[in-house]
Structures are given as C-alpha cells and as structure tokens.
Design a protein around this motif. Sequence first.
Motif, PDB file in Angstrom:
ATOM      1  N   ALA A  19       0.782  -1.130  -0.149  1.00  0.00           N
ATOM      2  CA  ALA A  19       0.007   0.022  -0.071  1.00  0.00           C
ATOM      3  C   ALA A  19       0.678   1.361   0.029  1.00  0.00           C
ATOM      4  CB  ALA A  19      -1.019   0.094   1.278  1.00  0.00           C
ATOM      5  N   ASN A  20       1.936   1.150   0.509  1.00  0.00           N
ATOM      6  CA  ASN A  20       2.917   2.365   0.592  1.00  0.00           C
ATOM      7  C   ASN A  20       3.781   2.464  -0.660  1.00  0.00           C
ATOM      8  OD1 ASN A  20       2.075   3.209   3.071  1.00  0.00           O
ATOM      9  ND2 ASN A  20       3.588   2.149   4.264  1.00  0.00           N
ATOM     10  N   ALA A  21       3.777   1.374  -1.376  1.00  0.00           N
ATOM     11  CA  ALA A  21       4.682   1.268  -2.578  1.00  0.00           C
ATOM     12  C   ALA A  21       3.796   1.472  -3.634  1.00  0.00           C
ATOM     13  CB  ALA A  21       5.478   0.342  -2.513  1.00  0.00           C
ATOM     14  N   VAL A  90      -3.627  -5.424  -3.061  1.00  0.00           N
ATOM     15  CA  VAL A  90      -3.626  -4.198  -2.327  1.00  0.00           C
ATOM     16  C   VAL A  90      -3.166  -3.454  -3.345  1.00  0.00           C
ATOM     17  CG1 VAL A  90      -2.117  -3.013  -0.820  1.00  0.00           C
ATOM     18  CG2 VAL A  90      -2.453  -5.538  -0.565  1.00  0.00           C
ATOM     19  N   HIS A  91      -3.815  -2.197  -3.354  1.00  0.00           N
ATOM     20  CA  HIS A  91      -3.456  -1.192  -4.259  1.00  0.00           C
ATOM     21  C   HIS A  91      -2.675   0.144  -3.540  1.00  0.00           C
ATOM     22  CE1 HIS A  91      -6.507  -2.540  -7.330  1.00  0.00           C
ATOM     23  NE2 HIS A  91      -7.247  -2.987  -6.547  1.00  0.00           N
ATOM     24  N   GLU A  92      -2.059   0.572  -4.577  1.00  0.00           N
ATOM     25  CA  GLU A  92      -1.142   1.816  -4.037  1.00  0.00           C
ATOM     26  C   GLU A  92      -1.984   2.813  -3.339  1.00  0.00           C
ATOM     27  OE1 GLU A  92       1.702   5.372  -5.619  1.00  0.00           O
ATOM     28  OE2 GLU A  92       1.206   3.737  -7.076  1.00  0.00           O
ATOM     29  N   SER A  93      -1.652   3.114  -2.062  1.00  0.00           N
ATOM     30  CA  SER A  93      -2.811   4.010  -1.271  1.00  0.00           C
ATOM     31  C   SER A  93      -2.585   5.434  -1.537  1.00  0.00           C
ATOM     32  CB  SER A  93      -2.821   3.601   0.115  1.00  0.00           C
ATOM     33  OG  SER A  93      -3.361   4.559   0.910  1.00  0.00           O
ATOM     34  N   PRO A  94      -3.573   6.344  -1.795  1.00  0.00           N
ATOM     35  CA  PRO A  94      -3.430   7.733  -1.574  1.00  0.00           C
ATOM     36  C   PRO A  94      -3.343   8.323  -0.105  1.00  0.00           C
ATOM     37  CG  PRO A  94      -5.791   7.152  -1.993  1.00  0.00           C
ATOM     38  CD  PRO A  94      -4.953   5.947  -2.008  1.00  0.00           C
ATOM     39  N   LEU A  95      -3.564   7.233   0.668  1.00  0.00           N
ATOM     40  CA  LEU A  95      -3.561   7.894   2.240  1.00  0.00           C
ATOM     41  C   LEU A  95      -2.325   7.293   2.837  1.00  0.00           C
ATOM     42  CD1 LEU A  95      -7.352   6.668   3.403  1.00  0.00           C
ATOM     43  CD2 LEU A  95      -6.370   8.997   2.336  1.00  0.00           C
ATOM     44  N   ALA A  96      -1.204   6.932   2.046  1.00  0.00           N
ATOM     45  CA  ALA A  96      -0.014   6.387   2.621  1.00  0.00           C
ATOM     46  C   ALA A  96       0.591   7.695   3.201  1.00  0.00           C
ATOM     47  CB  ALA A  96       0.788   5.977   1.468  1.00  0.00           C
ATOM     48  N   PRO A  97       1.507   7.585   4.111  1.00  0.00           N
ATOM     49  CA  PRO A  97       2.173   6.138   4.560  1.00  0.00           C
ATOM     50  C   PRO A  97       1.158   5.594   5.728  1.00  0.00           C
ATOM     51  CG  PRO A  97       3.237   8.012   5.803  1.00  0.00           C
ATOM     52  CD  PRO A  97       2.088   8.510   4.839  1.00  0.00           C
ATOM     53  N   MET A 120      12.546   7.384   8.654  1.00  0.00           N
ATOM     54  CA  MET A 120      11.745   8.905   8.866  1.00  0.00           C
ATOM     55  C   MET A 120      11.878   9.556   7.520  1.00  0.00           C
ATOM     56  SD  MET A 120       9.709  10.649  10.810  1.00  0.00           S
ATOM     57  CE  MET A 120       9.750   9.699  12.039  1.00  0.00           C
ATOM     58  N   ARG A 121      13.152   9.601   7.037  1.00  0.00           N
ATOM     59  CA  ARG A 121      13.022  10.358   5.797  1.00  0.00           C
ATOM     60  C   ARG A 121      12.116   9.732   4.756  1.00  0.00           C
ATOM     61  NH1 ARG A 121      15.798  14.251   4.361  1.00  0.00           N
ATOM     62  NH2 ARG A 121      17.485  14.211   6.283  1.00  0.00           N
ATOM     63  N   GLU A 122      12.185   8.635   4.459  1.00  0.00           N
ATOM     64  CA  GLU A 122      11.252   7.689   3.695  1.00  0.00           C
ATOM     65  C   GLU A 122       9.809   8.051   3.906  1.00  0.00           C
ATOM     66  OE1 GLU A 122      13.550   3.714   2.118  1.00  0.00           O
ATOM     67  OE2 GLU A 122      12.594   3.900   4.141  1.00  0.00           O
ATOM     68  N   ILE A 123       9.408   8.112   5.150  1.00  0.00           N
ATOM     69  CA  ILE A 123       8.024   8.390   5.522  1.00  0.00           C
ATOM     70  C   ILE A 123       7.693   9.922   5.293  1.00  0.00           C
ATOM     71  CG2 ILE A 123       6.615   8.843   7.804  1.00  0.00           C
ATOM     72  CD1 ILE A 123       8.116   6.292   9.065  1.00  0.00           C
ATOM     73  N   THR A 127       4.939  10.838   2.593  1.00  0.00           N
ATOM     74  CA  THR A 127       3.921  11.964   2.931  1.00  0.00           C
ATOM     75  C   THR A 127       3.652  13.366   1.848  1.00  0.00           C
ATOM     76  OG1 THR A 127       4.171  11.427   5.170  1.00  0.00           O
ATOM     77  CG2 THR A 127       3.041  13.246   4.860  1.00  0.00           C
ATOM     78  N   VAL A 128       4.881  13.781   1.725  1.00  0.00           N
ATOM     79  CA  VAL A 128       4.835  14.948   0.541  1.00  0.00           C
ATOM     80  C   VAL A 128       4.511  14.706  -0.835  1.00  0.00           C
ATOM     81  CG1 VAL A 128       6.588  16.362  -0.496  1.00  0.00           C
ATOM     82  CG2 VAL A 128       6.757  16.190   1.806  1.00  0.00           C
ATOM     83  N   ASP A 129       4.875  13.598  -1.096  1.00  0.00           N
ATOM     84  CA  ASP A 129       4.343  12.878  -2.587  1.00  0.00           C
ATOM     85  C   ASP A 129       3.041  12.702  -2.590  1.00  0.00           C
ATOM     86  OD1 ASP A 129       6.841  12.592  -3.492  1.00  0.00           O
ATOM     87  OD2 ASP A 129       7.155  10.715  -3.208  1.00  0.00           O
ATOM     88  N   ARG A 130       2.279  12.215  -1.637  1.00  0.00           N
ATOM     89  CA  ARG A 130       0.815  11.897  -1.567  1.00  0.00           C
ATOM     90  C   ARG A 130      -0.031  13.188  -1.420  1.00  0.00           C
ATOM     91  NH1 ARG A 130       2.546   7.646  -2.768  1.00  0.00           N
ATOM     92  NH2 ARG A 130       1.590   5.632  -2.392  1.00  0.00           N
ATOM     93  N   LEU A 131       0.835  14.207  -0.801  1.00  0.00           N
ATOM     94  CA  LEU A 131       0.304  15.489  -0.570  1.00  0.00           C
ATOM     95  C   LEU A 131       0.150  16.202  -1.957  1.00  0.00           C
ATOM     96  CD1 LEU A 131      -1.015  18.011   1.064  1.00  0.00           C
ATOM     97  CD2 LEU A 131       1.176  18.562   1.603  1.00  0.00           C
ATOM     98  N   ARG A 132       1.536  16.199  -2.854  1.00  0.00           N
ATOM     99  CA  ARG A 132       1.348  16.581  -3.942  1.00  0.00           C
ATOM    100  C   ARG A 132       0.295  16.176  -4.922  1.00  0.00           C
ATOM    101  NH1 ARG A 132       7.882  16.425  -4.042  1.00  0.00           N
ATOM    102  NH2 ARG A 132       8.123  18.440  -3.011  1.00  0.00           N
TER     103      ARG A 132
END
Length: 162
Positions: A19-21, A90-97, A120-123, A127-132
Amino acid sequence: MSLTESSRNKVLSKVIAFANAHSGRVIIGVSETDDLPSRADAIVPIPNCHDLAERLAHAARDVVSPQIPLLAVRGVSEQGETSGCVVIDVHESPLAPHRLEAGERHCYVRRADRAEPMTMREIQGLTVDRLRGVERVAARLEALDEIVPRMRGDSTRILIVA
C-alpha cells in the motif's frame, strides 16, 4: 489455521508495504522455492481459508492506520471445499504512509522481495508525494469548475465522480 499476533503482523507488514509502494498481491497457501528471489512453487491449501480471509480483513481494519482503502481479502477454494488460499489484493494507497499499530508500530515499504521498516526520511518523502498528488487532483477540479459554467448552455452533461 490459527491467526497468532505474530503471523497477523507478518502478513499485514507485507500488505502495508504494498500500500505504501506501488500495489501488489499477497497469497497465503503457496510454498516458495529456495531460489533468490524466491518464486511460487506449489499450492499448500490452508484449512478454512474463507474464515482466515475474513479475520485478516478485520485485522487490517483494526491494526493498520490509517485504514487501507481498496483492500480486497478473499478466500479462494475449489467449489464446495473449505481449504484453499487467501488472496489479498493491495492497491497503491493515496492515504499512505500506513503503519502497523501493533508491535513496533512501523511503516513498511517493499524493497525487492521484502517488506522492510521505512526510515523517517522515507516516511516524510512519501507524505509529501501523496500531498502533491492531492494538490494535483484539486487543481484539476478547479480547472473543471472553470469549464463547466461555459458549457451550461450546451446540451453536454459532465458527471464528476470523486
């Protein structure tokens, strides 16, 4: 098959990693080869696979935060049989991480053929990628808001499904 906390967490760590990938499928009830990376080898039916699938679906709702949308958990067996495999799509999640709220409370990501805890950097990056992504959708909706009033005199109808 009993669902211990340890086995539940092992399965859900893989689900979270997908889901996170970029999505994936977890199949329980298939043996693997000793090759690296391993490959599916043979079906090893799980007793009461439909019951196990239901318990895993409930567990995913209870111990994964936030809940993973579009998670499909199902038992697959021959007609009239109770033994078979459990398939989790499992689908890639827009709500990740997403993270596992039990145990060490890690967010997981898929690396090669493993689910590993995220740094932590990956998290933060995820988060920034999903926000974009959310911002891109909002920009497209704003563009539609400008187009729709111009089309009102037209017989064309636009249906927006969110």
